[in-house]
Design an enzyme around this catalytic site. Structure first.
Site, PDB file in Angstrom:
ATOM      1  N   ASP A  18       1.022  -1.221  -0.081  1.00  0.00           N
ATOM      2  CA  ASP A  18      -0.089  -0.122  -0.066  1.00  0.00           C
ATOM      3  C   ASP A  18       0.991   1.372  -0.010  1.00  0.00           C
ATOM      4  O   ASP A  18       0.542   2.219   0.548  1.00  0.00           O
ATOM      5  CB  ASP A  18      -0.984  -0.024   1.343  1.00  0.00           C
ATOM      6  CG  ASP A  18      -1.968   1.048   1.108  1.00  0.00           C
ATOM      7  OD1 ASP A  18      -2.689   1.552   2.279  1.00  0.00           O
ATOM      8  OD2 ASP A  18      -2.409   1.498  -0.117  1.00  0.00           O
ATOM      9  N   LYS A  66       2.874   3.200  -5.598  1.00  0.00           N
ATOM     10  CA  LYS A  66       2.355   2.136  -6.737  1.00  0.00           C
ATOM     11  C   LYS A  66       3.526   1.635  -7.610  1.00  0.00           C
ATOM     12  O   LYS A  66       3.378   0.713  -7.916  1.00  0.00           O
ATOM     13  CB  LYS A  66       1.327   2.801  -7.227  1.00  0.00           C
ATOM     14  CG  LYS A  66       0.172   3.358  -6.304  1.00  0.00           C
ATOM     15  CD  LYS A  66      -0.174   2.568  -5.136  1.00  0.00           C
ATOM     16  CE  LYS A  66      -0.834   3.397  -4.082  1.00  0.00           C
ATOM     17  NZ  LYS A  66      -0.875   2.557  -2.786  1.00  0.00           N
ATOM     18  N   ASP A  72      -3.069  -3.141  -2.464  1.00  0.00           N
ATOM     19  CA  ASP A  72      -4.352  -1.988  -2.615  1.00  0.00           C
ATOM     20  C   ASP A  72      -4.218  -1.350  -3.761  1.00  0.00           C
ATOM     21  O   ASP A  72      -3.123  -1.163  -4.640  1.00  0.00           O
ATOM     22  CB  ASP A  72      -3.973  -1.323  -1.480  1.00  0.00           C
ATOM     23  CG  ASP A  72      -5.149  -0.117  -1.246  1.00  0.00           C
ATOM     24  OD1 ASP A  72      -5.239   0.927  -0.640  1.00  0.00           O
ATOM     25  OD2 ASP A  72      -6.480  -0.506  -1.797  1.00  0.00           O
ATOM     26  N   ASN A  73      -5.123  -0.578  -4.307  1.00  0.00           N
ATOM     27  CA  ASN A  73      -4.973   0.356  -5.389  1.00  0.00           C
ATOM     28  C   ASN A  73      -4.724   0.089  -6.561  1.00  0.00           C
ATOM     29  O   ASN A  73      -4.095   0.525  -7.429  1.00  0.00           O
ATOM     30  CB  ASN A  73      -4.291   1.669  -5.154  1.00  0.00           C
ATOM     31  CG  ASN A  73      -4.417   2.253  -3.469  1.00  0.00           C
ATOM     32  OD1 ASN A  73      -3.491   1.886  -2.557  1.00  0.00           O
ATOM     33  ND2 ASN A  73      -5.553   2.625  -3.428  1.00  0.00           N
ATOM     34  N   GLU A  90     -11.380   3.988  -1.598  1.00  0.00           N
ATOM     35  CA  GLU A  90     -11.786   4.330   0.125  1.00  0.00           C
ATOM     36  C   GLU A  90     -12.743   5.562   0.063  1.00  0.00           C
ATOM     37  O   GLU A  90     -12.432   6.523  -0.575  1.00  0.00           O
ATOM     38  CB  GLU A  90     -10.603   4.522   0.884  1.00  0.00           C
ATOM     39  CG  GLU A  90      -9.570   5.582   0.459  1.00  0.00           C
ATOM     40  CD  GLU A  90      -8.242   4.572  -0.167  1.00  0.00           C
ATOM     41  OE1 GLU A  90      -8.716   3.580  -0.790  1.00  0.00           O
ATOM     42  OE2 GLU A  90      -7.252   4.990  -0.339  1.00  0.00           O
TER      43      GLU A  90
HETATM   44  O1  LIG Z   1      -0.247   6.891  -2.777  1.00  0.00           O
HETATM   45  C1  LIG Z   1      -0.984   6.315  -2.078  1.00  0.00           C
HETATM   46  N1  LIG Z   1      -0.205   5.477  -1.067  1.00  0.00           N
HETATM   47  C2  LIG Z   1       1.003   5.333  -0.976  1.00  0.00           C
HETATM   48  C3  LIG Z   1       1.750   6.790  -0.303  1.00  0.00           C
HETATM   49  C4  LIG Z   1       3.319   6.690  -0.218  1.00  0.00           C
HETATM   50  C5  LIG Z   1       3.792   6.481   1.091  1.00  0.00           C
HETATM   51  C6  LIG Z   1       5.009   5.436   1.105  1.00  0.00           C
HETATM   52  C7  LIG Z   1       5.246   4.670   2.141  1.00  0.00           C
HETATM   53  C8  LIG Z   1       6.494   3.921   1.939  1.00  0.00           C
HETATM   54  C9  LIG Z   1       6.752   3.010   2.806  1.00  0.00           C
HETATM   55  C10 LIG Z   1       8.164   2.510   2.326  1.00  0.00           C
HETATM   56  N2  LIG Z   1       8.998   2.920   1.289  1.00  0.00           N
HETATM   57  C11 LIG Z   1       8.544   3.657   0.455  1.00  0.00           C
HETATM   58  C12 LIG Z   1       7.103   4.281   0.700  1.00  0.00           C
HETATM   59  S1  LIG Z   1       6.234   5.858  -0.041  1.00  0.00           S
HETATM   60  C13 LIG Z   1      -2.491   6.035  -2.210  1.00  0.00           C
HETATM   61  C14 LIG Z   1      -3.062   7.183  -2.886  1.00  0.00           C
HETATM   62  C15 LIG Z   1      -4.561   7.126  -3.197  1.00  0.00           C
HETATM   63  C16 LIG Z   1      -5.231   7.844  -4.014  1.00  0.00           C
HETATM   64  C17 LIG Z   1      -6.168   7.571  -4.852  1.00  0.00           C
HETATM   65  C18 LIG Z   1      -6.705   8.494  -5.743  1.00  0.00           C
HETATM   66  C19 LIG Z   1      -6.504   9.957  -5.724  1.00  0.00           C
HETATM   67  F1  LIG Z   1      -7.079  10.944  -6.361  1.00  0.00           F
HETATM   68  C20 LIG Z   1      -5.688  10.223  -4.760  1.00  0.00           C
HETATM   69  C21 LIG Z   1      -4.798   9.272  -4.078  1.00  0.00           C
HETATM   70  C22 LIG Z   1      -5.119   5.893  -2.446  1.00  0.00           C
HETATM   71  C23 LIG Z   1      -4.509   5.036  -1.817  1.00  0.00           C
HETATM   72  O2  LIG Z   1      -5.203   3.953  -1.111  1.00  0.00           O
HETATM   73  C24 LIG Z   1      -3.214   5.082  -1.650  1.00  0.00           C
HETATM   74  O3  LIG Z   1      -2.824   3.970  -0.939  1.00  0.00           O
HETATM   75 MG   LIG Z   2      -3.811   2.464  -0.650  1.00  0.00          MG
END
Ligand SMILES: O=C(NCCCCc1cc2ccncc2s1)c1cc(-c2ccc(F)cc2)cc(O)c1O
Ligand SMILES: [Mg+2]
Length: 215
Positions: free
Chosen positions: A141, A144, A169-170, A199
């Site tokens: 998660d 992506k 996820d996603n 979500e």
């Molecule tokens: O980017 C998302 N999730 C990742 C955040 C990046 C954080 C990280 C954690 C980590 C740990 C270890 N190494 C590297 C990393 S980088 C995310 C985005 C949307 C979304 C959907 C539609 C939209 F219009 C706008 C956002 C929905 C979701 O469920 C998500 O999970």
């Molecule tokens: Mg997600």
């Protein structure tokens, strides 16, 4: 200065949820994100699918990539038997600081190891640093575009074995096309798609469950 969205999520937990009651933490975050401010938690609809996969796998060791505020960490940890744990990786220190407090409020800190850092840097150290043989369940998660490289890295590091379940996820929104293509076409994975919604919205999204079949 203005509070951050994760800080406002934590405040909702601290004002609406009961200390030591993981379900009340989950309910408080879902209510806040559905009625006040959208946030990128896996949410209640996909969260129920996550729950069913955790119950089906009954994992001893779980890896979560992407903690955010700890919502899915709490969902997973609340279902784990004594002795089982979830190692969760978070890149953003501000998110990690909030997640620690959310996990503590839920009373599940003994079942959770929150690690700050990038997945690509930490995965090669998992065996040595945490004494992990292989993961029973991996919940993807995080970024992506890291789903596929990190899955290959987990394979190379021997952290995925026959029966390991990857739950991503996603896979539709924001989407992980290269990862989907890989797990769906690889002879080493048995993959299935659980159709759901992004979500707190009506947009399509879903989870992909891929079971490693061994080499
Ligand atoms: O980017 C998302 N999730 C990742 C955040 C990046 C954080 C990280 C954690 C980590 C740990 C270890 N190494 C590297 C990393 S980088 C995310 C985005 C949307 C979304 C959907 C539609 C939209 F219009 C706008 C956002 C929905 C979701 O469920 C998500 O999970
Ligand atoms: Mg997600």
């Amino acid at each position: 200065t203005r509070t951050s969205r994760p800080q406002r999520i934590l405040k909702a937990v601290q004002t609406k949820a009961t200390v030591g009651d993981p379900q009340s933490v989950i309910t408080a975050i879902d209510h806040f994100c559905r009625h006040r401010e959208w946030a990128m938690n896996v949410g209640d609809e996909k969260g129920s699918i996550l729950d069913s996969v955790v119950n089906e796998v009954s994992p001893v060791t779980v890896l979560e990539l992407g903690t955010y505020c700890g919502y899915s960490t709490v969902r997973i940890a609340r279902l784990l038997p004594p002795g089982a744990c979830v190692i969760t990786l978070e890149f953003n220190p501000d998110y990690a600081a909030i997640a620690r407090q959310v996990i503590k409020w839920s009373g599940l800190e003994d079942k959770v190891q929150l690690v700050e850092g990038a997945s690509g840097d930490w995965i090669p150290w998992m065996k040595e640093h945490f004494g992990v043989q292989a993961f029973d369940l991996v919940f993807l998660d995080h970024w992506k575009e890291r789903y596929l490289p990190d899955t290959k890295l987990l394979e190379e590091c021997g952290l995925i074995q026959k029966g390991t379940v990857l739950l991503a996820d996603n896979v539709i929104c924001p989407g992980t096309p290269d990862y989907l293509e890989y797990v769906r076409n690889s002879p080493h994975y048995n993959s299935q798609y659980y159709r759901s919604h992004l979500e707190y919205t009506k947009a399509e999204d879903g989870l992909e469950k891929s079971v490693f079949l061994g080499y």
